[in-house]
Design a protein around this motif. Structure first.
Motif, PDB file in Angstrom:
ATOM      1  N   MET A  91       0.847  -1.205   0.000  1.00 51.62           N
ATOM      2  CA  MET A  91       0.000   0.000   0.000  1.00 51.62           C
ATOM      3  C   MET A  91       0.873   1.241   0.000  1.00 51.62           C
ATOM      4  N   PRO A  92       0.387   2.352  -0.556  1.00 55.01           N
ATOM      5  CA  PRO A  92       1.142   3.598  -0.406  1.00 55.01           C
ATOM      6  C   PRO A  92       1.259   3.941   1.091  1.00 55.01           C
ATOM      7  N   ALA A  93       2.450   4.383   1.543  1.00 60.87           N
ATOM      8  CA  ALA A  93       2.630   4.734   2.956  1.00 60.87           C
ATOM      9  C   ALA A  93       1.766   5.949   3.290  1.00 60.87           C
ATOM     10  N   PRO A  94       1.276   6.045   4.540  1.00 65.45           N
ATOM     11  CA  PRO A  94       0.537   7.248   4.925  1.00 65.45           C
ATOM     12  C   PRO A  94       1.430   8.479   4.754  1.00 65.45           C
ATOM     13  N   THR A  95       0.847   9.587   4.331  1.00 63.84           N
ATOM     14  CA  THR A  95       1.621  10.822   4.218  1.00 63.84           C
ATOM     15  C   THR A  95       1.884  11.381   5.612  1.00 63.84           C
ATOM     16  N   ALA A  96       2.822  12.337   5.683  1.00 68.26           N
ATOM     17  CA  ALA A  96       3.110  12.973   6.970  1.00 68.26           C
ATOM     18  C   ALA A  96       1.846  13.620   7.539  1.00 68.26           C
ATOM     19  N   ALA A  97       1.045  14.224   6.660  1.00 72.27           N
ATOM     20  CA  ALA A  97      -0.183  14.878   7.138  1.00 72.27           C
ATOM     21  C   ALA A  97      -1.161  13.852   7.696  1.00 72.27           C
ATOM     22  N   GLU A  98      -1.244  12.680   7.051  1.00 74.17           N
ATOM     23  CA  GLU A  98      -2.150  11.634   7.551  1.00 74.17           C
ATOM     24  C   GLU A  98      -1.679  11.107   8.909  1.00 74.17           C
ATOM     25  N   GLY A  99      -0.349  10.945   9.058  1.00 70.30           N
ATOM     26  CA  GLY A  99       0.194  10.484  10.332  1.00 70.30           C
ATOM     27  C   GLY A  99      -0.061  11.482  11.446  1.00 70.30           C
ATOM     28  N   HIS A 100       0.128  12.740  11.144  1.00 72.36           N
ATOM     29  CA  HIS A 100      -0.106  13.804  12.110  1.00 72.36           C
ATOM     30  C   HIS A 100      -1.567  13.827  12.527  1.00 72.36           C
ATOM     31  N   ALA A 101      -2.452  13.731  11.546  1.00 74.60           N
ATOM     32  CA  ALA A 101      -3.893  13.755  11.845  1.00 74.60           C
ATOM     33  C   ALA A 101      -4.291  12.543  12.677  1.00 74.60           C
TER      34      ALA A 101
END
Ligand SMILES: [Zn+2]
Length: 554
Positions: free
Chosen positions: A216-226
């Motif tokens: 899967m595509p890795a979560p983006t930094a923004a997704e991790g932060h959220a």
């Protein structure tokens, strides 16, 4: 406007100061001011910014207030040290918070609901969710065929609620490169196959998720932060002020998750005190590979947040879960013709632990079945002394000999009472009547002198500490209310090595939870029935209100 001091008065302060983990031990000390495992009582507390300045009687504490102090009448409410959650998965909790959980009574209905909302995803995005088959009329894991029927046109990956199995559709298997020719990773991920040798879509084992999710595509930094911001809000609403991630890297890899933690702490999105426990197999792939030190791991966090994060234990897994028949038992399951098995062969387990200790770590090992607990105690005993006490996560099936061994080992048992509330009937089916009586004997663990913090493993269960108290008291009539709250506060701070948390006394951090009334004044039977009426009113971290509200408190 700044307030120099905040004074809370007119309530009951359960300080945990001077408390021993068991009422028997507290009483045995003969100190009349320490009546039980909740320690010394007071009626008022004063703090400034992130430090507690004084704890005592109303008159003496109110005398400290000046013209610019914030003075709040508790009106009989209770103040406790903020709850400490020493084993959770906040990154994963934040990620799954918006995902579907297929549960309920009917398997067909659960699977039918799967595509709902998929149309909002990007055309080629993965559909990710969780499933809990333990309540289904037919409790079989979903197969690739089930999932293909529901969602044929995009990859689907569902995690078993325990985290110890996954279900993938054909597209997800294809992206992950899993077919009839793909080998199992013994102990870590087993690919279930049909009569023709084709994968059924179900993978079991502690690394089953990684095996498919790697595609899967890795979560983006923004997704991790959220995700961490969401987890922090949920934890704070439940009264939690300290949290440990008990397997950093399990969702999106160690580097991605550490970066998210660093940013979320630095930005204030994660205001709680944090402990990070990287997965040992994630930071050192092979048994002989060099193990990074705690300082190496901490170096991946921004310098400004490093001293706010405890990095002391690596996470290791000795077995799987009872719900997925992968916990390692001394005798076969009641409802399956096998006894589960180890994740690592005994020699490899011992090597792993020696390597971790040599790099400066203590080890927190997931061990649910009696055979797994036995094996990890062997491995701990054979290794040099760790820098801090080791941990045994879950420690669910404890025969008398294992309680004695655990006590002698000096290790901490990090247990999850709320599992019993959600999965008790499945445990009974797996283990049978007699063996089920040996599940999590809380009072016996405490009586043996074993440090026993409570935790939840959220999001495996919803995880509110007050529900953990109810589940624990319902399960074990020998446990007291004060002992249960000690397990959620002081005991957790000790296992995390955080001497600023867990006790309300001068010099510790002003991390506290305000409850609707004194929980130890509510009869045990009300807790057991669930009509105790106790709720979280407000949560304060470092002197700042992070959840709830209280009149007069800004
Ligand atoms: Zn866990």
């Amino acid at each position: 406007m700044t307030h120099h001091y905040t004074v809370l008065h007119g309530g009951t302060i359960l300080t945990m100061e001077g408390a021993l983990p068991t009422d028997a031990a507290s009483r045995g000390r003969g100190d009349p001011d320490v009546p039980d495992a909740a320690g010394r009582r007071a009626t008022a507390i004063c703090f400034a910014h992130d430090r507690i300045l004084a704890v005592g009687r109303d008159a003496e504490i109110l005398a400290l207030a000046g013209p610019d102090s914030q003075v709040v009448d508790l009106r009989g409410r209770a103040v406790l040290p903020g709850f400490v959650e020493p084993h959770a998965h906040p990154y994963w909790e934040g990620m799954v918070a918006g995902m579907r959980l297929l549960a309920g009574r009917e398997r067909r209905a659960a699977l039918k609901a799967l595509p709902g909302g998929a149309e909002r995803l990007e055309p080629d995005a993965w559909l990710v969710g969780r499933y809990d088959p333990t309540g289904w009329d037919r409790p079989d894991d979903p197969t690739r065929d089930d999932l293909d029927r529901a969602v044929p046109d995009r990859p689907v990956l569902l995690a078993h609620v325990s985290g110890h199995a996954v279900a993938a559709n054909s597209l997800a298997l294809a992206f992950a490169g899993i077919d009839a020719g793909t080998a199992d990773l013994p102990g870590r991920s087993a690919i279930e196959r049909d009569a023709a040798g084709e994968p059924t879509g179900i993978l079991r084992g502690p690394d089953a998720w990684d095996r498919v999710a790697a595609a899967m595509p890795a979560p983006t930094a923004a997704e991790g932060h959220a995700a961490l911001a969401r987890a922090a809000a949920r934890l704070a609403a439940d009264g939690v002020t300290s949290v440990a991630d008990a397997d950093v890297g399990s969702t999106a890899g160690v580097a991605t998750e550490l970066a998210a933690w660093g940013e979320a702490i630095a930005s204030g999105a994660m205001p709680l005190a944090v402990a990070l426990m990287p997965g040992l197999v994630r930071i050192a792939g092979g048994a002989g590979d060099p193990v990074p030190t705690p300082a190496d791991i901490a170096a991946d966090l921004p310098a400004a947040v490093r001293d706010r994060v405890c990095v002391t234990h690596v996470k290791l897994k000795a077995d799987g879960a009872l719900t997925t028949h992968t916990a390692w038992l001394r005798a076969p399951y009641k409802d399956a013709p096998h006894a589960g098995g180890p994740v690592h062969e005994p020699a490899a387990l011992a090597d792993r632990i020696r390597g971790a200790i040599a790099a400066g770590w203590a080890v927190a090992t997931h061990a649910i079945g009696d055979a797994a607990i036995d094996a990890i105690l062997d491995a701990y005993a054979a290794a040099p002394a760790p820098p801090r006490p080791h941990r045994v996560e879950h420690a669910m099936i404890l025969d008398a000999d294992l309680i004695a061994r655990l006590a002698a080992s000096g290790a901490t048992a990090v247990v999850q009472p709320e599992f019993l509330a959600w999965t008790g009937t499945t445990y009974l089916a797996r283990l049978g009547d007699e063996r089920s009586t040996r599940l999590l004997p809380f009072a016996a663990i405490l009586a043996a002198g074993i440090p026993m913090p409570f935790s939840s493993d959220r999001p495996v269960v919803p995880g509110a500490p007050l529900d953990g108290v109810r589940a624990a008291l319902r399960h074990d009539a020998g446990l007291s209310v004060a002992e249960a709250f000690h397990a959620w506060t002081a005991a957790g701070a000790v296992v995390l090595g955080d001497d600023g948390a867990g006790v309300l006394e001068v010099g510790r951090r002003s991390d506290l939870v305000i409850l609707s009334r004194d929980p130890t004044a509510v009869p045990q039977r009300a807790w057991v029935r669930g009509d105790d009426g106790i709720g979280v009113v407000a949560t304060i971290v470092g002197g700042r209100l992070v959840a709830g509200r209280l009149d007069g408190l800004a």
